[in-house]
Design a protein around this motif. Structure first.
Motif, PDB file in Angstrom:
ATOM      1  N   UNK A  57    -166.632  26.317  -1.584  1.00  0.00           N
ATOM      2  CA  UNK A  57    -167.849  26.914  -1.037  1.00  0.00           C
ATOM      3  C   UNK A  57    -168.654  27.628  -2.112  1.00  0.00           C
ATOM      4  N   UNK A  74    -172.218  27.811  -0.601  1.00  0.00           N
ATOM      5  CA  UNK A  74    -172.590  26.889   0.473  1.00  0.00           C
ATOM      6  C   UNK A  74    -171.465  26.836   1.498  1.00  0.00           C
ATOM      7  N   UNK A  76    -169.489  25.632   5.164  1.00  0.00           N
ATOM      8  CA  UNK A  76    -169.169  24.366   5.796  1.00  0.00           C
ATOM      9  C   UNK A  76    -170.275  23.882   6.719  1.00  0.00           C
ATOM     10  N   UNK A  77    -171.044  24.818   7.217  1.00  0.00           N
ATOM     11  CA  UNK A  77    -172.093  24.457   8.156  1.00  0.00           C
ATOM     12  C   UNK A  77    -173.426  24.326   7.444  1.00  0.00           C
ATOM     13  N   UNK A  79    -175.010  26.204   5.463  1.00  0.00           N
ATOM     14  CA  UNK A  79    -175.838  27.402   5.308  1.00  0.00           C
ATOM     15  C   UNK A  79    -175.637  27.913   3.893  1.00  0.00           C
ATOM     16  N   UNK A 103    -170.233  36.512   3.869  1.00  0.00           N
ATOM     17  CA  UNK A 103    -169.965  35.454   4.834  1.00  0.00           C
ATOM     18  C   UNK A 103    -169.425  36.039   6.127  1.00  0.00           C
ATOM     19  N   UNK A 106    -172.228  37.551   7.974  1.00  0.00           N
ATOM     20  CA  UNK A 106    -173.087  36.516   8.537  1.00  0.00           C
ATOM     21  C   UNK A 106    -172.476  35.929   9.803  1.00  0.00           C
ATOM     22  N   UNK A 107    -171.152  35.665   9.769  1.00  0.00           N
ATOM     23  CA  UNK A 107    -170.488  35.097  10.944  1.00  0.00           C
ATOM     24  C   UNK A 107    -170.605  36.050  12.134  1.00  0.00           C
TER      25      UNK A 107
ATOM     26  N   UNK B  53    -164.634  27.986  10.371  1.00  0.00           N
ATOM     27  CA  UNK B  53    -164.662  27.242   9.120  1.00  0.00           C
ATOM     28  C   UNK B  53    -164.869  28.166   7.938  1.00  0.00           C
ATOM     29  N   UNK B  54    -164.800  29.473   8.193  1.00  0.00           N
ATOM     30  CA  UNK B  54    -165.148  30.413   7.135  1.00  0.00           C
ATOM     31  C   UNK B  54    -164.245  30.299   5.911  1.00  0.00           C
ATOM     32  N   UNK B  58    -165.299  22.802   1.984  1.00  0.00           N
ATOM     33  CA  UNK B  58    -166.132  21.898   2.771  1.00  0.00           C
ATOM     34  C   UNK B  58    -165.426  20.584   3.067  1.00  0.00           C
ATOM     35  N   UNK B 149    -172.820  21.383  14.228  1.00  0.00           N
ATOM     36  CA  UNK B 149    -172.980  22.404  13.203  1.00  0.00           C
ATOM     37  C   UNK B 149    -172.387  21.960  11.884  1.00  0.00           C
ATOM     38  N   UNK B 150    -171.422  21.014  11.944  1.00  0.00           N
ATOM     39  CA  UNK B 150    -170.865  20.491  10.705  1.00  0.00           C
ATOM     40  C   UNK B 150    -171.663  19.302  10.204  1.00  0.00           C
TER      41      UNK B 150
END
Lengths: 140, 174
Positions: A57, A74, A76-77, A79, A103, A106-107, B53-54, B58, B149-150
């Protein structure tokens, strides 16, 4: 010292931009954030095979300008988080820790049922948390 | 760390949501109620996917994202993993859960299931099937929310031909 943090959505729409200095022109910082989006796209689409993990990420230093350094992250979604700093010597671990806390904040902000996905983040709690994270950056 | 609530609260809320939407808000329009419930599930899935997914790097392709749903996401939401994953390698995935948690307390009327497996015109069985299917729009919406979202647009439907086994069919839009 961190001058600006930004959250950009997966269609390159800005979700949150906050600058932390009064001196510098906010528009210039927005412009830097905007340019760094291109660098992120390049970095993700052409992965360097020399040792860097393909799917991490944290993207690292995106590009240095004369006065600033820009770091990217970056999720996974898709953003993107962007950090603009004026520090000359920046420790990798500090930036990674910053992005991890950012992060998490943000979540929490996005899990708000009143937040509309794709629109700007308007939560005051999020703004407060981000100020705290920026304040405690590099203090150890 | 977040606060915890009893699981019965989640069960009650889901039952009440289905009852309100199909009984009160869209009383004679089950299609609209279903669509509304699925949209709620979509937003929930969207937000849950950000949270779960945090910590992960990826995903490199669709299959990895689906495997994430089968293992990590399903364990977080339903405390177990998907029991069986099938794919035709052309964009369709079938996720089979042998004891779907949100349907585990649904009572199946024994008189309508005694041997009449091939007769869909029995009113008792079709009503029971329709009643149960309303409860599945929410998890279908959740799965669709997570995948979009993915970055994977898809359509999700559920298949309950054999309770308590529940299958979710994901069709990825090319």
């Amino acid at each position: 010292m961190i001058v600006c943090v930004a959250v950009v959505g997966h269609q390159n729409n800005p979700l949150y931009i906050q600058s932390f200095t009064d001196a510098d022109d906010a528009l210039k910082l927005h412009h830097i954030v905007h340019c760094s989006l291109d660098v992120i796209e390049e970095r993700v689409n052409n992965p360097k095979k020399s040792g860097t993990t393909l799917n991490e990420a944290f993207l690292g230093l995106l590009y240095p300008t004369v006065y600033y350094k820009v770091y990217g992250y970056l999720t996974n979604t898709k953003v993107k988080f962007i950090l603009v700093t004026t520090d000359l010597d920046v420790r990798d671990t500090d930036v990674r820790t910053f992005f991890r806390k950012f992060h998490a904040a943000y979540v929490d902000a996005v899990s708000n049922p009143f937040h509309v996905p794709g629109k700007k983040i308007t939560s005051r709690t999020f703004a407060q948390t981000v100020s705290n994270i920026v304040g405690s950056y590099g203090l150890n | 760390m977040g606060r915890e609530v009893a699981e019965s609260c989640v069960d009650t809320m889901l039952m009440e949501m289905v009852a309100m939407y199909s009984g009160r808000f869209y009383a004679n329009k089950p299609e609209l109620a279903a669509r509304r419930i699925e949209a709620i599930g979509y937003q929930v899935g969207h937000q849950l996917s950000e949270r779960y997914t945090m910590e992960r790097p990826r995903f490199s392709d669709h299959l990895e994202a689906i495997k994430f749903i089968c293992k990590d996401f399903w364990s977080e939401v339903f405390k177990k993993q998907i029991d069986n994953l099938k794919t035709n390698h052309r964009g369709t995935f079938v996720l089979q859960d042998n004891k779907f948690r949100w349907l585990s307390r649904v009572s199946i009327d024994p008189s309508s299931t005694s041997g009449e497996t091939e007769d869909p015109s029995t009113p008792g069985e079709s009503k029971a099937a329709q009643a149960v299917s309303m409860y599945l729009y929410f998890p279908c919406g959740i799965i669709r929310g997570v995948l979009s979202n993915l970055g994977i647009p898809c359509a999700v439907s559920a298949d309950i031909s054999s309770l308590p086994t529940c299958s979710f069919v994901i069709r990825v839009k090319a």
